[in-house]
Design a protein around this motif. Structure first.
Motif, PDB file in Angstrom:
ATOM      1  N   GLN A  34       0.852  -1.198   0.000  1.00 14.87           N
ATOM      2  CA  GLN A  34       0.000   0.000   0.000  1.00 14.87           C
ATOM      3  C   GLN A  34       0.882   1.240   0.000  1.00 14.87           C
ATOM      4  N   ALA A  35       0.651   2.115  -0.973  1.00 17.51           N
ATOM      5  CA  ALA A  35       1.403   3.361  -1.092  1.00 17.51           C
ATOM      6  C   ALA A  35       0.611   4.304  -1.990  1.00 17.51           C
ATOM      7  N   ALA A  36       1.018   5.576  -1.994  1.00 17.20           N
ATOM      8  CA  ALA A  36       0.367   6.551  -2.875  1.00 17.20           C
ATOM      9  C   ALA A  36       1.292   7.732  -3.093  1.00 17.20           C
ATOM     10  N   THR A  37       1.124   8.354  -4.248  1.00 19.19           N
ATOM     11  CA  THR A  37       1.871   9.572  -4.562  1.00 19.19           C
ATOM     12  C   THR A  37       0.914  10.589  -5.155  1.00 19.19           C
ATOM     13  N   GLY A  38       1.328  11.861  -5.105  1.00 16.83           N
ATOM     14  CA  GLY A  38       0.701  12.904  -5.900  1.00 16.83           C
ATOM     15  C   GLY A  38       1.640  13.234  -7.054  1.00 16.83           C
ATOM     16  N   SER A  39       1.069  13.659  -8.184  1.00 18.36           N
ATOM     17  CA  SER A  39       1.927  13.993  -9.328  1.00 18.36           C
ATOM     18  C   SER A  39       1.372  15.206 -10.068  1.00 18.36           C
ATOM     19  N   THR A  40       2.287  16.037 -10.550  1.00 19.57           N
ATOM     20  CA  THR A  40       1.908  17.233 -11.294  1.00 19.57           C
ATOM     21  C   THR A  40       1.656  16.867 -12.758  1.00 19.57           C
ATOM     22  N   ALA A  41       1.219  17.853 -13.524  1.00 21.09           N
ATOM     23  CA  ALA A  41       1.022  17.641 -14.960  1.00 21.09           C
ATOM     24  C   ALA A  41       2.337  17.296 -15.650  1.00 21.09           C
ATOM     25  N   GLY A  42       3.466  17.725 -15.065  1.00 15.00           N
ATOM     26  CA  GLY A  42       4.773  17.417 -15.623  1.00 15.00           C
ATOM     27  C   GLY A  42       5.365  16.120 -15.083  1.00 15.00           C
ATOM     28  N   GLU A  43       4.557  15.345 -14.379  1.00 16.67           N
ATOM     29  CA  GLU A  43       4.965  14.043 -13.838  1.00 16.67           C
ATOM     30  C   GLU A  43       6.079  14.154 -12.796  1.00 16.67           C
ATOM     31  N   VAL A  44       5.964  15.171 -11.948  1.00 18.27           N
ATOM     32  CA  VAL A  44       6.817  15.264 -10.760  1.00 18.27           C
ATOM     33  C   VAL A  44       6.038  14.648  -9.609  1.00 18.27           C
ATOM     34  N   PHE A  45       6.645  13.640  -8.943  1.00 15.84           N
ATOM     35  CA  PHE A  45       5.932  12.850  -7.950  1.00 15.84           C
ATOM     36  C   PHE A  45       6.334  13.235  -6.530  1.00 15.84           C
ATOM     37  N   THR A  46       5.335  13.225  -5.640  1.00 15.77           N
ATOM     38  CA  THR A  46       5.544  13.473  -4.212  1.00 15.77           C
ATOM     39  C   THR A  46       4.800  12.401  -3.417  1.00 15.77           C
ATOM     40  N   GLY A  47       5.467  11.793  -2.458  1.00 15.29           N
ATOM     41  CA  GLY A  47       4.804  10.779  -1.640  1.00 15.29           C
ATOM     42  C   GLY A  47       3.733  11.384  -0.751  1.00 15.29           C
ATOM     43  N   ILE A  48       2.600  10.713  -0.632  1.00 15.22           N
ATOM     44  CA  ILE A  48       1.537  11.134   0.276  1.00 15.22           C
ATOM     45  C   ILE A  48       1.173   9.950   1.178  1.00 15.22           C
ATOM     46  N   THR A  49       0.278  10.188   2.115  1.00 14.56           N
ATOM     47  CA  THR A  49      -0.092   9.144   3.079  1.00 14.56           C
ATOM     48  C   THR A  49      -0.617   7.908   2.356  1.00 14.56           C
ATOM     49  N   ALA A  50      -0.106   6.765   2.761  1.00 18.15           N
ATOM     50  CA  ALA A  50      -0.496   5.505   2.118  1.00 18.15           C
ATOM     51  C   ALA A  50      -1.976   5.197   2.366  1.00 18.15           C
ATOM     52  N   PRO A  65      -1.752  21.396  -4.097  1.00 18.59           N
ATOM     53  CA  PRO A  65      -2.749  21.780  -5.102  1.00 18.59           C
ATOM     54  C   PRO A  65      -2.354  21.306  -6.500  1.00 18.59           C
ATOM     55  N   ALA A  66      -3.351  21.048  -7.307  1.00 22.17           N
ATOM     56  CA  ALA A  66      -3.158  20.672  -8.716  1.00 22.17           C
ATOM     57  C   ALA A  66      -2.266  19.438  -8.859  1.00 22.17           C
ATOM     58  N   HIS A  67      -2.646  18.371  -8.181  1.00 24.27           N
ATOM     59  CA  HIS A  67      -1.935  17.099  -8.279  1.00 24.27           C
ATOM     60  C   HIS A  67      -2.898  15.956  -8.586  1.00 24.27           C
ATOM     61  N   ASN A  68      -2.446  15.064  -9.465  1.00 26.65           N
ATOM     62  CA  ASN A  68      -3.129  13.775  -9.583  1.00 26.65           C
ATOM     63  C   ASN A  68      -2.820  12.940  -8.332  1.00 26.65           C
ATOM     64  N   VAL A  69      -3.612  11.895  -8.119  1.00 25.02           N
ATOM     65  CA  VAL A  69      -3.323  10.949  -7.034  1.00 25.02           C
ATOM     66  C   VAL A  69      -3.109   9.573  -7.648  1.00 25.02           C
ATOM     67  N   ASN A  70      -2.048   8.920  -7.196  1.00 25.38           N
ATOM     68  CA  ASN A  70      -1.652   7.628  -7.758  1.00 25.38           C
ATOM     69  C   ASN A  70      -1.591   6.553  -6.666  1.00 25.38           C
ATOM     70  N   PRO A  71      -2.716   5.923  -6.366  1.00 26.80           N
ATOM     71  CA  PRO A  71      -2.667   4.837  -5.388  1.00 26.80           C
ATOM     72  C   PRO A  71      -2.062   3.575  -6.000  1.00 26.80           C
ATOM     73  N   VAL A  72      -1.236   2.895  -5.205  1.00 23.93           N
ATOM     74  CA  VAL A  72      -0.651   1.608  -5.594  1.00 23.93           C
ATOM     75  C   VAL A  72      -0.910   0.651  -4.435  1.00 23.93           C
ATOM     76  N   PHE A  73      -1.462  -0.502  -4.728  1.00 23.79           N
ATOM     77  CA  PHE A  73      -1.790  -1.434  -3.645  1.00 23.79           C
ATOM     78  C   PHE A  73      -1.757  -2.862  -4.177  1.00 23.79           C
ATOM     79  N   GLY A  74      -1.662  -3.780  -3.259  1.00 25.31           N
ATOM     80  CA  GLY A  74      -1.717  -5.198  -3.598  1.00 25.31           C
ATOM     81  C   GLY A  74      -2.419  -5.952  -2.494  1.00 25.31           C
ATOM     82  N   PHE A  75      -3.182  -6.946  -2.885  1.00 23.17           N
ATOM     83  CA  PHE A  75      -3.854  -7.791  -1.899  1.00 23.17           C
ATOM     84  C   PHE A  75      -4.103  -9.153  -2.527  1.00 23.17           C
ATOM     85  N   GLN A  76      -4.455 -10.111  -1.684  1.00 20.27           N
ATOM     86  CA  GLN A  76      -4.815 -11.441  -2.171  1.00 20.27           C
ATOM     87  C   GLN A  76      -5.990 -11.955  -1.362  1.00 20.27           C
TER      88      GLN A  76
END
Length: 329
Positions: free
Chosen positions: A181-197, A297-308
């Motif tokens: 479980q993880a997540a990032t925010g990203s700008t339109a220029g694809e600069v990524f910043t970690g956010i709360t998982a 502000p002005a960020h996409n959110v990119n959740p990444v997760f795995g489960f079974q």
């Protein structure tokens, strides 16, 4: 003096002869064999539950075990015959494994599977292990103790009430595990910043079918709308439907629905054509116009997760994003 010496040598010869004729014990058979835990839990209906081996306490190999006198712990009555009844069990043929890239229909999957006859419980006579399979769903709840007879080069010995089998319903923690479980925010220029998982929770809705209802929600519990384009794929990275393609993923206004057909889901790690092992990972993006990230502000959110999911049934899996608020258009 000579006579005394002759007598002494004769005595030594007789004693030596008697010792040489004495039967030598062939090996050792301990009185203290045991399982690591006296209670062996059968979580009924799970794909595979296996006990520890019997600890033989230094007994001489080879040894063989026999399970005897399985009975109800409270009444002492013999255990129900269902323990020893054979049921149909759909399983992979020897040497066959699931491949998410090529096994895209039930017909293709079934070419790798076969139906075999199995009892819900099997006893390994070499290790003493108890193995329970999916047909253990037919076993009644309760506690059942059993004896074990052990045989080795020394002989044989009966161990009354060596352990107890407790048949229980599996908990959600038995049926579901989070692998990432993880997540990032990203700008339109694809600069990524970690956010709360994300926080991932699962609840079983019913024993019917083999379905996952996946919801991605904001910190207030408001679900994003896949049908409206609020949840989109991330390039060529694996998504929900990457791991099983038997049925198309359904997009609703608050969830993604996948009918996975057979547990565990995912059955195996996803390895792409280039050889990259993605494990059970699922990647998505929430476009910035539908979301506000705390402090970004002005960020996409990119959740990444795995489960079974380890057992058939219908489940609701919620992916909650604690630093994110849904923006409605």
């Amino acid at each position: 003096m000579k006579a005394n010496l002759n007598f002494f040598y004769t005595l030594i010869f007789v004693v030596g002869l008697s010792v040489s004729c004495k039967k030598i014990d062939n090996g050792f058979l301990s009185d203290g064999i045991r399982y690591k835990d006296n209670t062996i839990y059968c979580k009924r209906g799970m794909s595979l539950i296996m006990s520890d081996r019997i600890n033989t306490d230094g007994s001489t190999p080879p040894y063989q075990f026999e399970l005897l006198n399985l009975r109800n712990e409270s009444s002492g009555e013999p255990a129900p015959e269902v323990f020893f009844k054979q049921f149909d069990l759909l399983t992979f043929k020897p040497g066959m494994v699931f491949n998410a890239e090529t096994d895209t229909t039930i017909e293709l999957l079934n070419k790798k599977r076969e139906t075999v006859k199995k009892t819900p419980m099997e006893f390994n006579t070499v290790s003493g292990q108890l193995v329970f399979n999916r047909t253990s769903a037919n076993l009644p709840l309760g506690r059942y103790n059993f004896d074990v007879k052990m045989t080795n080069p020394r002989g044989e010995k009966l161990f009354p009430k060596l352990a107890t089998i407790e048949v229980v319903e599996p908990s959600i923690d038995d049926m579901f595990k989070v692998t990432y479980q993880a997540a990032t925010g990203s700008t339109a220029g694809e600069v990524f910043t970690g956010i709360t998982a994300p926080k991932i929770e699962c609840r079983k809705i019913s024993n019917d079918g083999a379905r996952v209802i996946l919801k991605i929600v904001d910190k207030n519990g408001k679900a994003f709308n896949p049908k409206n384009g609020e949840i989109v794929k991330r390039g060529d990275r694996p998504m929900f439907e990457t791991h099983v393609k038997f049925n198309p993923v359904q997009f609703t206004d608050n969830s993604l629905i996948c009918d996975f057909e057979v547990a565990p889901f995912p059955l195996t790690n996803y390895i792409d054509k280039g050889g990259t092992d993605w494990g059970f990972l699922i990647y998505y993006r929430i476009p910035m116009k539908y979301v506000q990230v705390d402090g970004l502000p002005a960020h996409n959110v990119n959740p990444v997760f795995g489960f079974q999911i380890l057992m058939e049934g219908t489940y609701e899996v919620e992916i909650k994003l604690p630093a994110v608020t849904r923006v409605t258009q």
